[in-house]
Design a protein around this motif. Structure first.
Motif, short mmCIF file in Angstrom:
data_model
loop_
_atom_site.label_atom_id
_atom_site.label_comp_id
_atom_site.label_asym_id
_atom_site.label_seq_id
_atom_site.Cartn_x
_atom_site.Cartn_y
_atom_site.Cartn_z
N GLN A 218 -23.05 7.30 -2.20
CA GLN A 218 -22.61 8.64 -2.54
C GLN A 218 -22.71 9.59 -1.35
OE1 GLN A 218 -24.83 6.83 -4.18
NE2 GLN A 218 -23.93 6.46 -6.21
N SER A 219 -23.81 9.55 -0.63
CA SER A 219 -24.04 10.50 0.46
C SER A 219 -23.65 9.97 1.83
CB SER A 219 -25.52 10.92 0.49
OG SER A 219 -25.90 11.50 -0.74
N LYS A 220 -23.36 8.68 1.92
CA LYS A 220 -22.96 8.02 3.15
C LYS A 220 -24.09 8.03 4.18
CE LYS A 220 -19.12 7.09 1.22
NZ LYS A 220 -18.94 5.73 0.64
N PHE A 221 -23.73 8.00 5.46
CA PHE A 221 -24.68 7.76 6.54
C PHE A 221 -25.26 9.09 7.05
CE2 PHE A 221 -25.50 7.04 11.14
CZ PHE A 221 -26.45 6.05 11.03
N HIS A 222 -26.59 9.15 7.15
CA HIS A 222 -27.26 10.35 7.65
C HIS A 222 -28.34 9.95 8.64
CE1 HIS A 222 -25.45 13.16 4.82
NE2 HIS A 222 -25.72 12.32 3.84
N LYS A 223 -28.50 10.76 9.67
CA LYS A 223 -29.64 10.65 10.56
C LYS A 223 -30.60 11.80 10.29
CE LYS A 223 -27.17 8.45 14.42
NZ LYS A 223 -26.72 8.63 15.82
N ALA A 224 -31.86 11.56 10.55
CA ALA A 224 -32.88 12.61 10.41
C ALA A 224 -33.74 12.57 11.67
CB ALA A 224 -33.73 12.39 9.16
N SER A 225 -33.45 13.43 12.62
CA SER A 225 -34.14 13.38 13.91
C SER A 225 -35.62 13.70 13.75
CB SER A 225 -33.49 14.36 14.89
OG SER A 225 -33.78 15.69 14.52
N PHE A 226 -36.40 13.25 14.71
CA PHE A 226 -37.84 13.54 14.69
C PHE A 226 -38.10 15.03 14.67
CE2 PHE A 226 -38.24 9.29 17.02
CZ PHE A 226 -38.54 8.61 15.85
N ALA A 227 -37.31 15.79 15.45
CA ALA A 227 -37.51 17.24 15.51
C ALA A 227 -37.25 17.89 14.17
CB ALA A 227 -36.60 17.84 16.59
N ASP A 228 -36.18 17.45 13.48
CA ASP A 228 -35.87 18.03 12.17
C ASP A 228 -36.92 17.65 11.13
OD1 ASP A 228 -33.59 19.18 13.18
OD2 ASP A 228 -32.28 17.54 12.58
N ILE A 229 -37.45 16.45 11.23
CA ILE A 229 -38.51 16.03 10.31
C ILE A 229 -39.75 16.89 10.50
CG2 ILE A 229 -40.07 14.14 9.70
CD1 ILE A 229 -37.80 12.20 10.42
N GLU A 230 -40.08 17.16 11.76
CA GLU A 230 -41.26 17.97 12.04
C GLU A 230 -41.12 19.36 11.44
OE1 GLU A 230 -44.12 19.18 15.82
OE2 GLU A 230 -42.18 18.25 16.17
N LYS A 231 -39.89 19.90 11.45
CA LYS A 231 -39.65 21.22 10.89
C LYS A 231 -39.35 21.18 9.40
CE LYS A 231 -37.73 22.95 15.25
NZ LYS A 231 -36.51 23.50 15.91
N ASN A 232 -39.34 19.96 8.84
CA ASN A 232 -38.98 19.76 7.44
C ASN A 232 -37.59 20.31 7.14
OD1 ASN A 232 -39.59 18.69 4.91
ND2 ASN A 232 -40.27 20.64 4.11
N LYS A 233 -36.70 20.13 8.10
CA LYS A 233 -35.30 20.55 7.96
C LYS A 233 -34.41 19.37 8.34
CE LYS A 233 -36.09 25.44 9.03
NZ LYS A 233 -35.75 26.57 9.92
N MET A 234 -34.12 18.52 7.37
CA MET A 234 -33.29 17.37 7.65
C MET A 234 -32.36 17.10 6.47
SD MET A 234 -36.64 16.55 6.94
CE MET A 234 -37.63 15.62 5.79
N GLU A 235 -31.29 16.43 6.78
CA GLU A 235 -30.30 16.10 5.76
C GLU A 235 -30.58 14.69 5.26
OE1 GLU A 235 -25.44 16.00 5.19
OE2 GLU A 235 -26.34 16.54 7.10
N LEU A 236 -30.93 14.54 4.01
CA LEU A 236 -31.22 13.25 3.42
C LEU A 236 -30.28 13.00 2.24
CD1 LEU A 236 -35.12 13.38 3.29
CD2 LEU A 236 -33.69 12.33 5.05
N PRO A 237 -30.00 11.75 1.94
CA PRO A 237 -29.16 11.48 0.77
C PRO A 237 -29.83 11.96 -0.51
CG PRO A 237 -29.38 9.53 2.17
CD PRO A 237 -30.38 10.53 2.66
N ALA A 238 -29.02 12.35 -1.47
CA ALA A 238 -29.54 12.69 -2.78
C ALA A 238 -30.01 11.41 -3.47
CB ALA A 238 -28.45 13.36 -3.61
N GLU A 239 -30.78 11.56 -4.53
CA GLU A 239 -31.23 10.38 -5.26
C GLU A 239 -30.04 9.54 -5.71
OE1 GLU A 239 -34.08 10.75 -8.34
OE2 GLU A 239 -35.28 12.27 -7.30
N ALA A 240 -30.20 8.24 -5.61
CA ALA A 240 -29.11 7.32 -5.95
C ALA A 240 -29.70 6.00 -6.40
CB ALA A 240 -28.19 7.12 -4.75
N ASN A 241 -28.87 5.15 -6.97
CA ASN A 241 -29.33 3.83 -7.40
C ASN A 241 -28.95 2.76 -6.38
OD1 ASN A 241 -26.59 3.65 -7.75
ND2 ASN A 241 -26.67 3.01 -9.90
N ASN A 242 -28.68 3.19 -5.15
CA ASN A 242 -28.35 2.26 -4.08
C ASN A 242 -28.72 2.91 -2.76
OD1 ASN A 242 -25.77 3.58 -2.75
ND2 ASN A 242 -25.52 3.75 -4.99
N GLY A 243 -28.68 2.13 -1.69
CA GLY A 243 -28.93 2.68 -0.37
C GLY A 243 -30.10 2.06 0.34
#
Length: 533
Positions: A218-243
């Motif tokens: 549903q959400s396709k491919f996403h990266k979550a950089s270390f910097a964005d994770i540290e700031k708790n600002k990252m794009e993650l897929p929504a809940e799904a039954n696959n992935g």
């Protein structure tokens, strides 16, 4: 504007862009546009991503040797803490296996998995192994490692790791026996934990991505950089039954691929100053396990090179981990052609040469038009020089006179621009193909070139490239501006030095392209000069 100026502008701009990207990623990272990290409010999630998450007790080390791996499993959590790839070698010491996973405080990178629920073992639980070492029989197709856990409350768990011959996949499963007289509803998590830095043998000259990646249909491919994770600002897929979730670095990745259609929640978390985790939480993957019944939770772990053809067959979207960015639409077909040529010639260097020839043939009409325009410009260069001398510092009169000359001679001064501009995306796309293709890693060409992904150790290819650029400069019309003329003379030497740091495969492409361009330009120039005599 002649072709040499365009090439100089494009190459230098592209180089500055790459250097800026590398510096910007490491020094001033920008937050992602969407900040939808899942909440860690639930008790189950807190168990997975607690701050002292990786301070797990050390248990017995189980040695596992297959034709693909030399692995070390810790009975604390039953997780792989160290993993050598026997078919890949270290960049600076080809006598050693490539070390992908390691339980080293300075370069921590491990896989972790566990169960969540009343009385169930997480990745800190101590398992009991049947043996202390396992070696795959050459005649066997798989090797099975069973780890037992008994919490003394009626629940018994067997964690099984199954290694396969000639494969980078490991099957990981939990068999949960509910010996209590009450129902059990387990959840499971699968995560990757590592230090937030690129591996030591990664290129410092050109930035390549190191960090987590996620995928769902549903959400396709996403990266979550270390910097964005540290700031708790990252794009993650929504809940799904696959992935799946993966941890990427140059040429290699590890990925958890849960089986079944259980609801998945994706997460990423900064654990400490240097450690980051990324994972998947499976909600009720086996439903309710009745008293006296047994349930099973399964996932696959991929840990190995980013071989595109293999990844595409393992899981949907896994081949996207070889990310060519906005030029994927060009880079993917280029790699496909390159791969098929390699299957025919069995040498990646020769495959690059043949692909370059094919690209040159595809752009032959455009290149011919560009070279004819340059030949016309070369003819009027003496007249342009006279105009410059005549009008001196009166640039308005000089430009007007030059335009009148172009009109009289029926020359379009920009006639050579479009053919070159059209080829720029192809060059950049091929650059990414050669940079990201693990197939080039330690792939020999001829003689001293034993690794097309590394720089030429003796600088021979950059020197040859500089020589071809000098020849091209001689074939091009001399700019009327003395400063521009000097820049054109310096450019081959500057580019030769610049390309000293580039992968040999890319320099090889540039050399072949230059040689073909010189041949085509020389023939066209001679024909046009003959026509004017």
């Amino acid at each position: 504007m002649d072709t040499q100026k365009i090439i100089l502008f494009v190459v230098l701009s592209f180089s500055i862009l790459m250097l800026w990207e590398s510096w910007n990623k490491s020094q001033h990272p920008q937050p992602a546009l969407i900040a939808n990290a899942p909440s860690a409010s639930t008790e189950a999630k807190q168990q997975v991503i607690e701050k002292d998450d990786t301070v797990a007790p050390r248990g017995q080390q189980i040695q596992v040797t297959t034709d693909t791996f030399v692995a070390e499993i810790d009975t604390a959590g039953g997780d792989i803490r160290r993993l050598e790839l026997r078919k890949q070698k270290e960049a600076h010491d080809k006598t050693k296996n490539y070390l992908l996973l390691q339980d080293d405080p300075g370069n921590f990178y491990v896989t972790q998995s566990g169960l969540l629920g009343d009385g169930l073992p997480n990745h800190k639980a101590i398992y009991v192994a049947e043996k202390s070492s396992y070696v795959m029989d050459p005649n066997s197709q798989q090797l099975v490692v069973n780890l037992k856990w008994d919490g003394g409350q009626g629940i018994k768990v067997t964690k099984t790791l199954t290694f396969h011959k000639n494969s980078y996949l490991v099957d990981v499963s939990y068999s949960i026996s509910n010996g209590r007289n009450t129902e059990l509803v387990p959840s499971a998590y699968f995560q990757l934990v590592r230090t937030d830095a690129a591996p030591k043998d990664d290129s410092k000259f050109v930035h390549t991505y190191t960090g987590p990646a996620f995928y769902s249909e549903q959400s396709k491919f996403h990266k979550a950089s270390f910097a964005d994770i540290e700031k708790n600002k990252m794009e993650l897929p929504a809940e799904a039954n696959n992935g799946w979730v993966a941890m990427l670095q140059h040429y290699f990745l590890s990925a958890w691929l849960p089986e079944g259609a259980a609801q998945r929640e994706f997460y990423a978390k900064k654990l400490s100053q240097k450690l980051v985790s990324a994972g998947i939480l499976l909600k009720d993957p086996v439903g309710t396990i009745a008293a006296g019944a047994t349930g099973k939770i399964s996932a696959q772990l991929y840990a190995g090179p980013q071989e595109q053809a293999a990844l595409s067959k393992i899981a949907p979207g896994l081949d996207l981990t070889v990310d060519y960015g906005w030029l994927t639409v060009i880079a993917a077909p280029l790699y496909w052609v390159l791969d098929h040529i390699h299957r025919w010639v069995n040498n990646w260097g020769i495959a690059i040469v043949i692909l370059t020839i094919l690209i040159k043939l595809a752009f032959f009409p455009l290149s011919a038009k560009s070279y004819r325009s340059m030949a016309n410009m070369r003819k009027v260069t003496p007249k342009l020089q006279k105009i410059k001398e005549q009008y001196g510092d009166d640039r308005q009169r000089m430009n007007q006179a030059m335009m009148e000359l172009y009109k009289t001679e029926k020359i379009n001064p920009l006639g050579g621009c479009l053919p070159v501009v059209v080829q720029i995306p192809v060059f950049i796309a091929l650059y990414w193909v050669l940079l990201y293709s693990v197939e080039m890693r330690q792939a020999p060409f001829i003689g001293w070139i034993t690794d097309l992904s590394a720089a030429d150790p003796y600088y021979i290819l950059p020197a040859i490239m500089g020589l071809t650029m000098i020849i091209q400069t001689k074939l091009n019309p001399t700019p009327p501006d003395p400063i521009q003329a000097k820049v054109m003379m310096i450019m081959p030497f500057a580019m030769a030095i610049f390309f000293v740091f580039f992968p040999a495969g890319l320099v090889l492409y540039w050399i072949v392209n230059n040689i073909l361009s010189i041949s085509q330009q020389w023939v066209i120039t001679r024909k046009m000069e003959a026509m004017t005599k």
